[in-house]
Design an enzyme around this catalytic site. Structure first.
Site, short mmCIF file in Angstrom:
data_model
loop_
_atom_site.label_atom_id
_atom_site.label_comp_id
_atom_site.label_asym_id
_atom_site.label_seq_id
_atom_site.Cartn_x
_atom_site.Cartn_y
_atom_site.Cartn_z
N PHE A 1 -14.89 -0.24 3.05
CA PHE A 1 -14.17 -0.76 1.66
C PHE A 1 -12.80 -1.27 2.14
O PHE A 1 -12.03 -0.39 2.64
CB PHE A 1 -14.39 0.22 0.75
CG PHE A 1 -13.77 -0.26 -0.54
CD1 PHE A 1 -14.59 -1.27 -1.34
CD2 PHE A 1 -12.37 -0.08 -1.05
CE1 PHE A 1 -14.02 -1.72 -2.52
CE2 PHE A 1 -11.94 -0.49 -2.23
CZ PHE A 1 -12.79 -1.32 -2.87
N GLY A 2 -12.48 -2.51 1.93
CA GLY A 2 -11.11 -2.94 2.01
C GLY A 2 -10.35 -3.09 0.75
O GLY A 2 -11.04 -3.78 -0.08
N TYR A 3 -9.28 -2.58 0.73
CA TYR A 3 -8.49 -2.99 -0.60
C TYR A 3 -7.19 -3.41 -0.28
O TYR A 3 -6.47 -3.60 -1.29
CB TYR A 3 -8.54 -1.53 -1.29
CG TYR A 3 -7.65 -0.47 -0.57
CD1 TYR A 3 -8.52 0.34 0.21
CD2 TYR A 3 -6.32 -0.17 -0.89
CE1 TYR A 3 -7.74 1.39 1.12
CE2 TYR A 3 -5.85 0.89 -0.05
CZ TYR A 3 -6.70 1.69 0.75
OH TYR A 3 -5.62 2.51 1.47
N GLY A 4 -6.72 -3.79 0.98
CA GLY A 4 -5.30 -3.99 1.11
C GLY A 4 -5.80 -5.17 2.04
O GLY A 4 -6.21 -6.27 1.90
N SER A 5 -4.87 -4.88 3.25
CA SER A 5 -4.96 -6.08 4.19
C SER A 5 -6.58 -6.39 4.82
O SER A 5 -6.91 -7.58 5.32
CB SER A 5 -4.10 -5.81 5.48
OG SER A 5 -4.49 -4.54 6.13
N GLU B 1 -4.59 0.88 11.79
CA GLU B 1 -4.26 1.48 10.57
C GLU B 1 -3.85 2.91 10.77
O GLU B 1 -4.21 3.74 9.94
CB GLU B 1 -5.48 1.54 9.45
CG GLU B 1 -5.85 0.04 9.30
CD GLU B 1 -4.94 -1.15 8.85
OE1 GLU B 1 -3.60 -0.46 8.57
OE2 GLU B 1 -5.17 -2.07 8.61
C1 BEZ Z 1 -7.63 -1.78 3.46
O1 BEZ Z 1 -7.36 -2.77 3.36
O2 BEZ Z 1 -8.59 -1.21 2.86
C2 BEZ Z 1 -6.60 -0.92 4.09
C3 BEZ Z 1 -5.75 -0.76 3.59
C4 BEZ Z 1 -4.65 0.41 4.42
C5 BEZ Z 1 -5.07 0.74 5.66
C6 BEZ Z 1 -6.36 0.71 6.02
C7 BEZ Z 1 -7.32 -0.19 5.34
#
Ligand code: BEZ
Length: 179
Positions: free
Chosen positions: A12-16, A87
């Site tokens: 699951f991606g929630y940021g970059s 990350e």
């Molecule tokens: C993400 O986009 O899911 C993510 C955010 C921060 C660190 C690793 C992944």
């Protein structure tokens, strides 16, 4: 002896990970996870800031009533070697249940930087976070570009994220006032 080897895993991606997809994937679907809220509370020493002047990036904070929308990717296990390195600044992998738009759900993993990790910055007002982001930069570029790309990607996903959009609004106000 029986041996099971996962051939693919949902991430699951929630940021970059929503907008910077520099890894191969087998499938990609919009998804939600329950019990977590997205917050710009994690420091970035290695991407959007430096050890002397960390930037601010998102993590997930446990909140039983929250739902977080993002993008889920079905990947082969080798992808994690790349992402664990990308990350590495305080994030660990956690298991979670993902819910898809068609009502189906599956188990997967998500990167979370828990409060207490060395780079954790914690809460602040939208204006303070925007001021912090406006001045930070690191090896991956300007911190503001991370915020703006994430806000654009969330809009495209149809995710009405008051926290991210509130900080984006503050940043736009600051940039306008500076011209
Ligand atoms: C993400 O986009 O899911 C993510 C955010 C921060 C660190 C690793 C992944």
């Amino acid at each position: 002896m029986t041996e099971t080897t996962a051939t693919s895993i949902w991430l699951f991606g929630y940021g970059s990970l929503i907008y910077k997809v520099d890894f191969p994937f087998l499938e990609r679907r919009r998804a939600r996870i329950h019990g977590w809220v997205r917050r710009f509370w994690q420091g970035s020493h290695d991407h959007r800031g430096t050890p002397e002047a960390p930037g601010r990036v998102v993590t997930l904070i446990a909140d039983p009533d929250a739902v977080c929308t993002g993008m889920a990717y079905r990947v082969t296990p080798d992808v994690f070697a790349h992402l664990d390195h990308r990350e590495k600044n305080g994030y660990t992998r956690e298991a979670s249940e993902f819910f898809f738009d068609d009502g189906s759900h599956t188990q997967g993993v998500v990167y979370v930087a828990n409060p207490g990790n060395e780079a954790y910055l914690g809460p602040a007002g939208d204006d303070e976070i925007a001021r912090h982001i406006a001045r930070a930069r690191g090896p991956s570029g300007e911190n503001r570009d991370y915020l703006l790309a994430l806000a654009a990607a969330l809009r495209e996903l149809g995710s009405d994220d008051a926290h991210v959009f509130g900080i984006e609004r503050e940043l736009h106000g600051m940039l306008q006032a500076a011209t």
